[in-house]
Design an enzyme around this catalytic site. Structure first.
Site, PDB file in Angstrom:
ATOM      1  N   CYS A  24       1.399  51.758  27.502  1.00  0.00           N
ATOM      2  CA  CYS A  24       0.322  51.023  28.169  1.00  0.00           C
ATOM      3  C   CYS A  24      -0.989  51.158  27.376  1.00  0.00           C
ATOM      4  O   CYS A  24      -1.130  50.541  26.328  1.00  0.00           O
ATOM      5  CB  CYS A  24       0.186  51.491  29.614  1.00  0.00           C
ATOM      6  SG  CYS A  24      -0.790  50.380  30.657  1.00  0.00           S
ATOM      7  N   HIS A  52       5.802  51.870  31.943  1.00  0.00           N
ATOM      8  CA  HIS A  52       5.636  53.328  31.917  1.00  0.00           C
ATOM      9  C   HIS A  52       6.959  54.067  32.104  1.00  0.00           C
ATOM     10  O   HIS A  52       7.339  54.392  33.232  1.00  0.00           O
ATOM     11  CB  HIS A  52       4.681  53.751  33.032  1.00  0.00           C
ATOM     12  CG  HIS A  52       3.253  53.439  32.788  1.00  0.00           C
ATOM     13  ND1 HIS A  52       2.341  54.374  32.352  1.00  0.00           N
ATOM     14  CD2 HIS A  52       2.561  52.276  32.916  1.00  0.00           C
ATOM     15  CE1 HIS A  52       1.146  53.811  32.220  1.00  0.00           C
ATOM     16  NE2 HIS A  52       1.253  52.540  32.556  1.00  0.00           N
ATOM     17  N   GLU A  89       7.573  57.140  31.642  1.00  0.00           N
ATOM     18  CA  GLU A  89       7.382  58.496  32.177  1.00  0.00           C
ATOM     19  C   GLU A  89       7.394  58.528  33.699  1.00  0.00           C
ATOM     20  O   GLU A  89       7.505  59.613  34.294  1.00  0.00           O
ATOM     21  CB  GLU A  89       6.066  59.094  31.647  1.00  0.00           C
ATOM     22  CG  GLU A  89       4.800  58.598  32.305  1.00  0.00           C
ATOM     23  CD  GLU A  89       4.304  57.262  31.767  1.00  0.00           C
ATOM     24  OE1 GLU A  89       3.137  56.907  32.059  1.00  0.00           O
ATOM     25  OE2 GLU A  89       5.058  56.566  31.080  1.00  0.00           O
TER      26      GLU A  89
END
Length: 235
Positions: free
Chosen positions: A87, A196, A198
């Site tokens: 991002c 994302h 994560e």
């Protein structure tokens, strides 16, 4: 030997701790790094996390791309170190010219947050080897400046050389040209994407799946891929 993956914190980073946790869950050691340092602390790979570095002033990622530590990031990337920009980190990579193109305001001019379907277009990078080409994954997306742009000839080059790493599936959430969600450099060690990974590494906290609510862990493959790349390079 445990793989050590650095996560750089910039003023305005929001997802640095999440990236560190994802690295730990994947089986590596997370190493916190600071934007004002010139020391990469001997890490084997790097993550530039999401957030709003320096308040996204001028352009998202443009000031962070000039941070002191980016001198070391560029040098490490040139030597083949795996580098992932997530991002805002993707925005930094294009602003630092480690990846081509640019990111602009979403086509609908609004911040978006959704669990996003992606197609893996390349499984030959340091961050995607645990996927298969054509595989569909779901990871969260959240951005306001996520529209990927590049000149037509540059887009043709990315397509022709297999440098499109991920493409949006089902819906294009931000107006990115050719539905591009992430790209890689020619060597395959530097990857940037807007969604994302994560946030999709631990059951109970990821996207919903047909099996159960919040059970999606498709993002884990990014970090296990990087570990495999580091181990393979050291063998």
């Amino acid at each position: 030997m445990t793989t050590r993956i650095g996560v750089i914190t910039f003023p305005g980073s929001l997802d640095d701790r999440d990236a560190q946790r994802a690295i730990e869950i994947a089986g590596a050691t997370p190493v916190a790094l600071w934007h004002g340092s010139h020391d990469l602390d001997g890490v084997d790979a790097l993550v530039l996390p999401g957030g709003f570095s320096y308040g996204d002033y001028l352009r998202a990622g443009s000031i962070a791309a000039l941070a002191p530590i980016m001198v070391e990031v560029k040098a490490a990337a040139a030597k083949g170190m795996p580098v992932l920009g997530i991002c805002n980190g993707f925005q930094m990579l294009v602003e630092a010219h480690l990846l081509p193109g640019g990111l602009i305001r979403n086509a609908h001019q609004q911040f978006i947050r959704r669990d996003q379907r992606l197609v893996v277009e390349s499984a030959s990078t340091a961050w995607t080897s645990d996927f298969t080409t054509g595989q569909e994954i779901v990871i969260p997306l959240k951005n306001a400046d996520g529209g990927y742009i590049a000149a037509d000839d540059e887009l043709d080059r990315l397509e022709g050389e297999g440098l499109v790493a991920f493409r949006y599936a089902g819906v294009n959430p931000n107006g990115s040209l050719r539905d591009i969600a992430g790209i890689a450099n020619e060597r395959g060690n530097v990857v940037g994407l807007m969604p994302h990974p994560e946030h999709a590494v631990e059951e109970g906290f990821g996207p919903n799946t047909p099996a159960a609510m919040r059970s999606g862990i498709d993002g884990l493959g990014f970090f296990t891929s990087a570990i495999a790349a580091v181990v393979g390079a050291a063998a």
